[in-house]
Design a protein around this motif. Structure first.
Motif, short mmCIF file in Angstrom:
data_model
loop_
_atom_site.label_atom_id
_atom_site.label_comp_id
_atom_site.label_asym_id
_atom_site.label_seq_id
_atom_site.Cartn_x
_atom_site.Cartn_y
_atom_site.Cartn_z
N HIS A 1 13.11 25.18 37.21
CA HIS A 1 13.30 24.52 35.73
C HIS A 1 11.88 23.32 35.21
O HIS A 1 10.83 23.12 36.61
CB HIS A 1 14.29 23.70 35.44
CG HIS A 1 15.39 24.67 35.65
ND1 HIS A 1 16.93 23.90 35.86
CD2 HIS A 1 16.01 26.11 34.97
CE1 HIS A 1 17.60 24.78 35.98
NE2 HIS A 1 16.82 26.14 35.28
N ASP A 2 11.27 23.30 33.40
CA ASP A 2 10.17 21.98 33.96
C ASP A 2 10.38 20.77 34.05
O ASP A 2 12.60 20.94 33.93
CB ASP A 2 9.58 22.63 32.95
CG ASP A 2 10.54 22.53 31.23
OD1 ASP A 2 11.92 21.61 31.71
OD2 ASP A 2 10.74 23.30 30.15
N GLY A 3 10.11 19.57 33.62
CA GLY A 3 10.82 18.71 34.36
C GLY A 3 11.54 18.20 33.29
O GLY A 3 12.29 17.83 33.61
N GLU B 1 13.62 20.08 31.66
CA GLU B 1 15.42 20.86 31.89
C GLU B 1 15.99 20.34 33.72
O GLU B 1 17.22 19.61 33.72
CB GLU B 1 15.56 22.01 32.33
CG GLU B 1 14.85 22.65 31.21
CD GLU B 1 14.71 24.66 32.20
OE1 GLU B 1 15.20 24.86 30.95
OE2 GLU B 1 13.53 24.41 32.65
N VAL B 2 14.64 19.69 34.23
CA VAL B 2 15.02 18.64 35.28
C VAL B 2 15.70 17.02 35.44
O VAL B 2 16.90 16.89 35.48
CB VAL B 2 13.96 17.90 36.16
CG1 VAL B 2 14.33 17.30 37.96
CG2 VAL B 2 13.66 19.62 37.10
N GLY B 3 15.32 16.94 34.26
CA GLY B 3 15.77 15.31 33.60
C GLY B 3 17.04 15.48 32.39
O GLY B 3 17.89 14.78 33.36
N TYR B 4 17.06 16.69 32.58
CA TYR B 4 18.45 16.51 32.34
C TYR B 4 20.17 17.04 32.82
O TYR B 4 21.23 16.30 33.40
CB TYR B 4 18.83 17.59 30.58
CG TYR B 4 18.80 17.28 29.30
CD1 TYR B 4 19.14 16.29 28.59
CD2 TYR B 4 17.51 17.73 29.26
CE1 TYR B 4 18.64 15.15 27.15
CE2 TYR B 4 16.65 17.17 27.30
CZ TYR B 4 17.16 16.34 26.78
OH TYR B 4 17.17 15.58 25.68
N GLY B 5 19.15 17.97 33.93
CA GLY B 5 20.44 17.64 35.21
C GLY B 5 20.30 16.69 35.96
O GLY B 5 21.75 16.62 36.50
N LEU C 1 8.79 14.70 39.78
CA LEU C 1 8.15 14.38 38.16
C LEU C 1 6.75 13.34 38.66
O LEU C 1 6.45 12.49 37.20
CB LEU C 1 9.63 14.05 37.62
CG LEU C 1 10.96 14.69 37.43
CD1 LEU C 1 12.21 12.97 36.96
CD2 LEU C 1 10.64 15.45 36.34
N GLY C 2 7.08 13.01 39.69
CA GLY C 2 6.05 12.12 39.89
C GLY C 2 5.73 11.11 39.50
O GLY C 2 7.73 10.28 39.08
N ALA D 1 17.43 20.77 43.81
CA ALA D 1 17.82 22.33 44.69
C ALA D 1 17.44 23.23 43.33
O ALA D 1 16.57 24.51 43.94
CB ALA D 1 18.16 21.92 45.87
N TYR D 2 18.50 23.32 42.75
CA TYR D 2 18.66 24.37 41.98
C TYR D 2 17.83 24.44 40.54
O TYR D 2 17.07 25.37 40.72
CB TYR D 2 20.24 24.31 41.14
CG TYR D 2 20.58 25.14 39.83
CD1 TYR D 2 21.02 26.37 40.43
CD2 TYR D 2 20.70 24.92 38.83
CE1 TYR D 2 21.59 27.22 39.52
CE2 TYR D 2 20.45 26.05 37.55
CZ TYR D 2 21.50 26.71 38.19
OH TYR D 2 21.46 28.21 37.32
N ALA D 3 17.13 22.91 40.66
CA ALA D 3 16.23 22.94 39.11
C ALA D 3 14.29 23.72 39.87
O ALA D 3 14.08 24.40 39.65
CB ALA D 3 15.65 21.97 39.45
#
Length: 530
Positions: free
Chosen positions: A184-186, A188-192, A32-33, A177-179
């Motif tokens: 996954h995009d950013g 989706e990573v945030g929600y995960g 995500l930077g 790791a799963y993302a």
């Protein structure tokens, strides 16, 4: 078990959690930077996390632990269990109401308290609200878990409460790791990550709940009633929550102010993760162990033992914190580069800003740790009002400086405000303890402290030259393995030099350190040979 070994028990769990936290932050920085999704996640997570430390860990470690410990001394385990059940009924009911109210008010809270600067960016604002909705119930899990942890600490069972936070980082590393595996995009990573935070709260609560039952304490739910014990707890807990969470209050204030500047929230959070390692491993471990031990000593009328506990705790914290503070200040940029500079973080050229923030946090680190060592001297005597007043002074100082410095210095200005306010708070706490006669003069501490300062300074000089000599291996163009090896070699050499100088100059004595590990805290000379 000796005082130092108790510190080590808590610190080992904290160390594991913070090391895994570094791994998590490295993965998040790459994914995500310091961009808008990172800003939204850190701001949303900061809110329930701050509430947890203010009204759960802060209040219960300051108010519940001394009262629970005194119940054990006065009425045995049955009396302590009844007291815990009374508190549990009130706490559980209050948390249900608070969670519902906060969920309904989340858009307003984000726009006014959490991140008012996001209001100009509808997409970032909307994401922050949704992530906060998912993560806020984490507060309920961790608040109940903090009560269980306070009981375990009073029973001198430290490990389960210390190791439980490790699972937050394990779960979030698994999410990242799963993302990465799924691409996954950013967003989706945030929600995960948000759902991972909630899941970790449930896991941590289950761990400490099981540990309390294993210790022989079975708590049932009782209808919430304002018994005399609960009223006494609340009377102590409100100022203790504010005082115990001063660092978190300042962090929340800094986050709100930083939200007016792009990438500032994520930059502060990433620097905060690094300096939290020594703060958590040393300062928080000492505070957790010292409070119940000090409360027992004062309850037994053993003022000599109480004074010894306080002085040895300060000596221990500074022995380990001074070199950490110097290292964070001198080699902040190599640390940030090796930990974070890859992926989105590298593309945003965020290293100079985050490194500047970390260096300033390093200057404030001894103050943050000393606050943890000084506050139990008030809390164990059931004085939570005085530290609350000092905390309020610290917060006002922090807000004023942050608002003044942010337009002039950017995000590092918020770090300066935090460090200055911490030193003011530490000075007020220490001065008041001395004035009241609750902190006796300790010749050994006065003799050793200047020598530790000199040893840390010389280590800092050596690190400065080492960073220059190892610069070719610490550049982004070098392989990651080379960067890591160079940083580890520099830190290990600096630590070896510091400890050698500390022992050689008399700042510390290896024989007494060994005895401190073997012996209990009852002997005033455990770490204090003449």
């Amino acid at each position: 078990m000796s005082l130092v070994r108790k510190f080590a028990t808590v610190a080992s769990g904290t160390m594991a959690s913070r090391v895994l936290g570094f791994t998590r932050e490295m993965l998040m920085a790459a994914a995500l930077g310091t961009g808008p999704i990172a800003d939204a996640f850190y701001a949303a997570f900061q809110f329930p996390n701050t509430f947890r430390r203010l009204f759960a860990e802060g209040a219960f470690n300051a108010a519940f632990v001394p009262l629970f410990a005194k119940e054990i001394e006065a009425n045995g385990m049955d009396g302590a269990r009844r007291f815990a059940e009374e508190v549990f009924g009130v706490l559980f009911s209050a948390l249900i109401v608070l969670t519902i109210l906060m969920q309904l008010s989340m858009p307003l809270l984000v726009s006014t308290i959490i991140a008012p600067g996001f209001a100009d960016d509808p997409e970032k604002f909307d994401l922050t609200v949704k992530l906060a909705w998912v993560m806020f119930p984490y507060l309920m899990c961790m608040s109940l878990g903090a009560m269980m942890a306070g009981m375990l600490n009073s029973l001198r069972r430290y490990f389960a409460a210390a190791i439980a936070p490790v699972f937050l980082n394990i779960i979030l590393i698994g999410v990242l790791a799963y993302a990465w595996w799924q691409g996954h995009d950013g967003r989706e990573v945030g929600y995960g990550l948000a759902w991972g935070v909630l899941a970790s709260g449930l896991v941590q609560l289950a761990i400490v709940w099981a540990a309390v039952r294993s210790a022989g304490v079975r708590i049932g739910f009782k209808r919430p009633r304002m018994t005399p014990n609960v009223k006494r707890l609340l009377w102590l807990a409100f100022p203790a929550a504010i005082t115990g969470g001063i660092t978190q209050i300042n962090t929340l204030v800094g986050t709100a102010i930083a939200s007016t500047q792009a990438s500032a929230v994520a930059s502060l959070a990433m620097a905060d993760r690094v300096y939290q390692l020594p703060l958590g491993v040393v300062g928080i471990a000492v505070a957790i162990v010292l409070l119940p031990e000090l409360a027992r000593a004062l309850k037994a009328g053993n003022d000599r033992e109480a004074a010894n506990l306080q002085n040895r705790s300060v000596e221990f914290t500074l022995f380990l914190t001074l070199p950490a503070a110097v290292a964070l200040f001198v080699i902040a940029e190599p640390i940030i580069r090796v930990l974070y500079e890859r992926g989105q973080f590298a593309e945003m050229n965020a290293t100079p800003v985050v490194a500047a923030i970390l260096a300033i946090f390093g200057l404030g680190l001894p103050a943050y740790v000393l606050i943890q060592a000084f506050r139990p001297g008030f809390f164990a005597r059931e004085d939570t009002r005085t530290p609350m007043i000092f905390a309020a002074i610290s917060v006002v100082t922090n807000i004023s400086l942050a608002l003044y410095l942010l337009p002039r210095m950017g995000a590092p200005g918020i770090a300066v405000a935090s460090a200055v306010s911490a030193w003011i708070n530490a000075a007020l706490l220490f001065g008041t303890l001395v004035k009241r006669g609750h902190w006796g003069t300790d010749r050994t501490l006065l003799k050793r402290l200047p020598r530790l300062v000199v040893a840390a300074f010389l280590m800092g000089v050596a690190l400065w030259f080492a960073a220059d000599w190892l610069a070719p291996w610490l550049q982004p163009s070098s392989a990651l393995a080379e960067q890591v090896l160079a940083l580890v070699a520099m830190c290990a050499s600096g630590a070896a030099l510091y400890f050698a100088l500390a022992f050689a100059t008399g700042g510390a004595d290896i024989a007494t350190v060994k005895r401190a590990v073997r012996r209990g805290p009852k002997t005033p000379d455990t770490l204090n040979p003449q």
